[in-house]
Design an enzyme around this catalytic site. Structure first.
Site, PDB file in Angstrom:
ATOM      1  N   GLY A 100      16.087  54.386  73.560  1.00 19.86           N
ATOM      2  CA  GLY A 100      15.743  52.922  74.336  1.00 19.86           C
ATOM      3  C   GLY A 100      15.843  51.870  73.048  1.00 19.86           C
ATOM      4  N   LYS A 101      15.748  52.524  71.949  1.00 18.03           N
ATOM      5  CA  LYS A 101      15.945  51.686  70.623  1.00 18.03           C
ATOM      6  C   LYS A 101      14.990  50.346  70.768  1.00 18.03           C
ATOM      7  CE  LYS A 101      20.720  52.646  69.621  1.00 18.03           C
ATOM      8  NZ  LYS A 101      21.025  53.888  70.776  1.00 18.03           N
ATOM      9  N   ARG A 102      13.665  50.615  71.207  1.00 14.97           N
ATOM     10  CA  ARG A 102      12.772  49.839  71.461  1.00 14.97           C
ATOM     11  C   ARG A 102      12.288  49.144  70.250  1.00 14.97           C
ATOM     12  NH1 ARG A 102      14.697  50.144  76.168  1.00 14.97           N
ATOM     13  NH2 ARG A 102      13.327  50.636  77.888  1.00 14.97           N
TER      14      ARG A 102
ATOM     15  N   ASN B  85      18.806  46.293  72.421  1.00 14.04           N
ATOM     16  CA  ASN B  85      19.827  46.542  71.388  1.00 14.04           C
ATOM     17  C   ASN B  85      20.661  47.687  71.555  1.00 14.04           C
ATOM     18  OD1 ASN B  85      18.746  48.348  68.915  1.00 14.04           O
ATOM     19  ND2 ASN B  85      17.107  47.408  70.271  1.00 14.04           N
ATOM     20  N   ASP B  86      21.927  47.487  71.565  1.00 16.90           N
ATOM     21  CA  ASP B  86      22.847  48.822  71.494  1.00 16.90           C
ATOM     22  C   ASP B  86      24.297  48.453  71.679  1.00 16.90           C
ATOM     23  OD1 ASP B  86      23.901  51.881  72.022  1.00 16.90           O
ATOM     24  OD2 ASP B  86      21.843  51.955  72.591  1.00 16.90           O
TER      25      ASP B  86
END
Lengths: 305, 305
Positions: free
Chosen positions: A105-107, B108-109
Site C-alpha cells: 500500500g506504500k502508506r 505513491n507507486d
C-alpha cells in the site's frame, strides 16, 4: 516476530519468493468474468467478484509452493469499495491456507493518521468496545518520506499485533534515482532511508536476526542491492522488479545473506498472466500455469543461492 | 483546469480553507452511533454508517461556507471496506453540494500501479467496455519519493478527467526534517521536491497561473512556507497543521500570493469536534458548532490577507 513466521515458511518451502496479486480485470480469464457479469451486471461489484474468484483459484494453486502473497492495494481500489472488499477477502483466504500476506500500500502519514493506517491494515479497531479487524494483513509496505513520526505508530502496532513493515528504500523504477540516488553528506538518500530502517527496527529483532522493519529494494539495481545487504544486516528485503521489470535471478542473488536468507523476491504479472504466455494453454488452466511459473521462478532464484 | 474550479469557489466564498473529514468513530455523537448500532450491530458496517451520517450533516452545515473537503483515506480504511464505501459516498455527497473534494491518500507507486491509483481516485475504470467511476475525487494527495515515474501517470489522468494533485513537499510533523530538510547540493529536499512540482505542472497551467500539480506544505513551518511561495509561483499549496498542530493564521499568511490566492488551509479536528469544545453544546448541535468553527477559521485566516 512476524518476519520469523515468514522466514520459517520460506525455509519450509525452500522458496524465497512472493506472488504479487495485482489483478487488473483483463488478467482474469473471460469465463470467470462472464459468470460475474451474469450475476451482477457490468458493475464494479462484478469486476471485484471476478477478481476474488481469480485470486482464490491462484491461492489454491500456489499455497504449497509460495510462502506469501503481496496484494497491491491500487488494483483493488481501482474497482471501488467492492474492490477493497475483495482485498479484505483475499487476505483472509490466503491466511486460511497458511500464506503470509503483505499488503503493498506504500502508506504514509503522521501521528494519529498513520496509526489509523496501521490499525486499518495490520491491527484492530475499537467499535464502541468491540475490537474488529479491518484487513488484518501480516505486513504492510510504507513510505518513510515523513520521517520517524510516520513510522513510530506502525512500530507500536507491529509490536502489539505481531506484524511487520517494509519501508521503501530503493525502488525498482527507472526514475527512482531522481531523489533516491541524490547525495546527502556523501551518502545516497536510499542508504539513509536504509539506515533509518535499521534504527527503527532495532527494538524488535527476531530469531533469524531480522527485525520487524524491512526495506523495499528493487531487483533492477543489483549493485545497490548487494551493497545494502552488507550495510543493513537486520533489515529483511522485499525485492520487486524481478522478471517483468527486467531484474534477473543472478542480480537478485546479492540480496541474500550467507545463509540464503534476508530477502523475498516478488513476481506479479508473470505468475498471474502465465496462462496468457504459455503456448496452447486454455484459459481454464490459468491456475496450473501460475503454479508452473511459480515453480520455475523458485528454481531460477534458488539456483543462485 | 481542476484548480481553477477550486480557486473560483474560494473567491466566491472568500474562504481559502478546507474542512478535513478525518472521522474517528469517537468524533461522532453518540445518538448517531447508537442508531447505526441498532440497525447493524457492533460491526464495521455500523461504524461506517454512523460516519456517513455524521459526514453528511457536516457537509450540509458547511457547503456554503467552506469551498472544499479533504477526506483522509486512513480513517475510512480503518473501518474496512465498509469504511471505504463511506469514503466514496462522502465524496459524491459533497460534490452534489458543489464542494471540491481532495482525497488525502498520499498515494505513491510506479508506472501501471500508479495509473491504477490515479484511475481509482480521480479517473474511470474500464469494466468490459463500460466506464465506471470508482471514487471520483477532484484531487488527490501523493508522495513523490519515487520520482517522475510515480507522477507521470497522475498527470495523464489529471489532463483527461480535469483533476489535480498535491505532492508532499514539507510536511507539518516535527520529524519532517529528518529527510526533507537535508541538503542536496546546498538545497533542502523539500525545495527539490517543490521544484519537481513546478516542473511536473508546467504542462497544465490554469487561468489563475496555478498548475494542476500543487504541493503540501505544513503550516507549522512558516518560514519555509513563505520561502516556497516565492520560489514556486505556479504551485498551489495545500497547508495542513493549522490549529491542532500548532500553526497559527499569521504564520499561514506567507503561503498566499499578492492577490491572496495560491493556498488552501486545512482544519480537521477543530471543525469536526467543535461540538466537544464549545461550552454547553448539546451533541445534537454538532453541525452548527462545526459551522461556527469554520466561520471563525475563515475570519482568522482572511484577517491576514
Amino acid at each position: 516476530m512476524a518476519f520469523d513466521r515468514l522466514i520459517k515458511r520460506i525455509d519450509e518451502l525452500h522458496n524465497p519468493s512472493v506472488a504479487g496479486l495485482d489483478p487488473r480485470l483483463e488478467y482474469v480469464p473471460q469465463f470467470i468474468q462472464d459468470a460475474s457479469f451474469v450475476k451482477l451486471g457490468h458493475t464494479l461489484e462484478a469486476a471485484a467478484d471476478a477478481i476474488l474468484q481469480f485470486n482464490k483459484a491462484l491461492i489454491d494453486a500456489l499455497y504449497d509452493v509460495v510462502p506469501a502473497i503481496k496484494p497491491q492495494a491500487a488494483y483493488y481500489e481501482m474497482y471501488g469499495w467492492a474492490g477493497v472488499r475483495t482485498l479484505a477477502e483475499t487476505i483472509r483466504y490466503a491466511q486460511s491456507k497458511g500464506m503470509f500476506v503483505m499488503t503493498d500500500g506504500k502508506r504514509n502519514d503522521i501521528g494519529a493518521t498513520m496509526t489509523a493506517y496501521a490499525t486499518a491494515h495490520l491491527g484492530k479497531v475499537d467499535v464502541d468496545g468491540v475490537e474488529l479487524e479491518p484487513f488484518g494483513a501480516d505486513a504492510l509496505t510504507v513510505n518513510g518520506y515523513l520521517g520517524t513520526d510516520g513510522i513510530q505508530p506502525l512500530l507500536d502496532v507491529c509490536e502489539k499485533y505481531d506484524k511487520g513493515i517494509f519501508v521503501l528504500a530503493k525502488t525498482s523504477n527507472p526514475s527512482s534515482g531522481e531523489l533516491q540516488d541524490r547525495l546527502i553528506d556523501g551518502k545516497p538518500v536510499y542508504e539513509i532511508m536504509g539506515e533509518m530502517c535499521e534504527n527503527w527496527g532495532s527494538r524488535q529483532i527476531g530469531a533469524y536476526g531480522y527485525s520487524a522493519v524491512g526495506a523495499v529494494v528493487g531487483a533492477t539495481y543489483p549493485e545497490q542491492l548487494a551493497e545494502l545487504r552488507k550495510k543493513l544486516p537486520h533489515t529483511l528485503f522485499l525485492v520487486p522488479g524481478y522478471g517483468a521489470q527486467g531484474g534477473g535471478a543472478q542480480g537478485v542473488a546479492g540480496a541474500f545473506d550467507e545463509n540464503g536468507r534476508g530477502a523475498i523476491v516478488n513476481s506479479s504479472r508473470a505468475i498471474m498472466c502465465a496462462w496468457k504466455k504459455e503456448e496452447n494453454c486454455p484459459e481454464t488452466a490459468f491456475a496450473e500455469a501460475a503454479r508452473r511459473e511459480a515453480i520455475r521462478m523458485r528454481d531460477d532464484i534458488t539456483a543462485y543461492l
